[in-house]
Enzyme design. Structure first.
Site, PDB file in Angstrom:
ATOM      1  N   LYS A 165       0.831  -1.194   0.000  1.00 39.27           N
ATOM      2  CA  LYS A 165       0.000   0.000   0.000  1.00 39.27           C
ATOM      3  C   LYS A 165       0.871   1.251   0.000  1.00 39.27           C
ATOM      4  O   LYS A 165       1.736   1.428   0.862  1.00 39.27           O
ATOM      5  CB  LYS A 165      -0.933   0.010   1.212  1.00 39.27           C
ATOM      6  CG  LYS A 165      -2.030  -1.047   1.149  1.00 39.27           C
ATOM      7  CD  LYS A 165      -2.937  -0.845  -0.054  1.00 39.27           C
ATOM      8  CE  LYS A 165      -4.066  -1.865  -0.113  1.00 39.27           C
ATOM      9  NZ  LYS A 165      -4.884  -1.707  -1.321  1.00 39.27           N
ATOM     10  N   LYS A 265     -13.974  -5.760  -9.128  1.00 38.85           N
ATOM     11  CA  LYS A 265     -14.618  -5.939  -7.825  1.00 38.85           C
ATOM     12  C   LYS A 265     -16.087  -6.289  -8.046  1.00 38.85           C
ATOM     13  O   LYS A 265     -16.847  -5.520  -8.653  1.00 38.85           O
ATOM     14  CB  LYS A 265     -14.501  -4.656  -6.996  1.00 38.85           C
ATOM     15  CG  LYS A 265     -13.069  -4.236  -6.639  1.00 38.85           C
ATOM     16  CD  LYS A 265     -12.515  -5.090  -5.513  1.00 38.85           C
ATOM     17  CE  LYS A 265     -11.401  -4.408  -4.744  1.00 38.85           C
ATOM     18  NZ  LYS A 265     -10.235  -4.033  -5.540  1.00 38.85           N
TER      19      LYS A 265
END
Length: 367
Positions: A165, A265
């Site tokens: 991240k 997603k």
């Protein structure tokens, strides 16, 4: 076959490893899931799940799902759950937009249809392309020592694919990725995921300073135009995630040449129906594909696994085992994970045996 009853459950799923940290100080402590059970007049039940990652990750939030499902569900009573395209059109007719609310209902219809046909969901999605999908693990925001230690632990547990991240202070992120890359064996697959946290200026700074590190850039900026401006100077592959919100947006990404790969997603796209459609078109257009979701436990992970394993192996990037992230169980079995690979459970439909006693009382019920 007709839909006879629908139940919806609210299940909070705390994270095993504590808070999940992203760019810009965004933090979540759990997946806040809605689980749906749709039962036919023949007694077959299908299950679906949708879990936003807090209120900040995508245009979805837990309270919205809980409010929206009771608005749509009454319109599905008496419909044939096997008419999946028609179910989707009906939901879009009676409730405009908000695809995330429809996702669990759509998933439950797919599960029900596959169970009624006595075939695994992967068969209905195009057929199993391989037995297992390689998984990745996430190195979340933290201190340099914390991130290096987490990366080493993940590698020691057998995983060889990391999503690091980034998307915060650029200089700090350069140090983070440099530290993580130095802490893991050569050949470890690294994705640097900014979750649309940077401006193009910041993304270019990061890319220029990290040219010597082997990684894939994931969603550095918000819009397709912004990401395209970064891609023009990039000497690394780029994957887009948050930009993929519909078939139209995927086609625009292809037209612009804005990415090499896509992360799909399920809930962002409105369920299994749209995810499969976009996946199939994207594969034909030459994209590399990851199918996952915004969160969930065994039900949603099973759907992700079936979609992943029906994606051609040569076009599949990786998968993720979300059910291993959380402290609660929703089923007596789960998608099998062996080392760094995940498969699909045996049996029809999603293949999992959901235990309703683990879900509490439904917050909505209609028949």
């Amino acid at each position: 076959m007709k839909i006879k009853s629908i139940k919806a459950y609210h299940v909070v799923q705390p994270f095993v490893d504590g808070p999940y940290r992203m760019s810009k100080g965004r933090v979540a402590d759990c997946f806040d899931a809605v689980i749906v059970a749709i039962t036919s007049d023949s007694g077959v039940t299908g299950w679906g799940e949708m879990a936003p990652l807090g209120n900040f990750y995508s245009a979805a939030f837990p309270a919205g799902t809980r409010a929206g499902v009771p608005e749509i569900a009454p319109h599905l009573i008496g419909q044939d759950p096997r008419g999946l395209a028609g179910i989707g059109r009906l939901m879009d007719t009676v409730f405009k937009g908000h695809p995330y609310i429809k996702s669990a209902l759509d998933m439950a219809c797919w599960d029900l249809a596959a169970r009624a046909a006595d075939v695994p969901l992967v068969t209905m999605l195009g057929g199993r392309e391989s037995d297992m999908a390689e998984t990745y693990r996430v190195v979340t925001h933290g201190t340099l020592d914390q991130m290096a230690a987490l990366a080493k632990r993940i590698i020691a547990e057998g995983c060889r694919r990391l999503q690091v991240k980034v998307g915060g202070n650029v200089r700090d992120d350069i140090e983070r990725v440099t530290t993580v890359a130095s802490a893991v064996p050569k050949g470890t697959v690294i994705f640097c995921d900014a979750n649309a946290g940077w401006t193009p200026y910041q993304a270019r700074q990061f890319a220029d300073a990290t040219r010597g590190i082997d990684y894939t850039f994931e969603q550095p900026c918000t819009t397709i135009d912004e990401n395209m401006s970064v891609r023009r100077m990039l000497d690394k592959p780029m994957v887009l995630d948050e930009s993929v919100t519909s078939l139209g947006e995927m086609l625009e990404i292809h037209r612009r040449g804005a990415a090499d790969g896509l992360t799909l997603k399920i809930s962002r796209l409105g369920g299994v129906t749209q995810t499969r459609l976009i996946r199939d078109v994207a594969v034909d257009l030459g994209f590399m594909i990851t199918v996952e979701d915004t969160g969930g436990a065994e039900i949603d992970t099973a759907a992700m696994a079936h979609l992943s394993l029906s994606t051609p192996a040569e076009r599949r990037l990786h998968a993720i085992a979300f059910h291993e992230w959380v402290t609660v169980r929703t089923a007596r079995n789960a998608p099998p994970v062996t080392g760094s690979h995940m498969g699909v459970p045996d049996g029809p439909g999603l293949g999992i045996d959901v235990d309703s006693s683990l879900l509490g009382e439904p917050f909505f019920e209609i028949d």
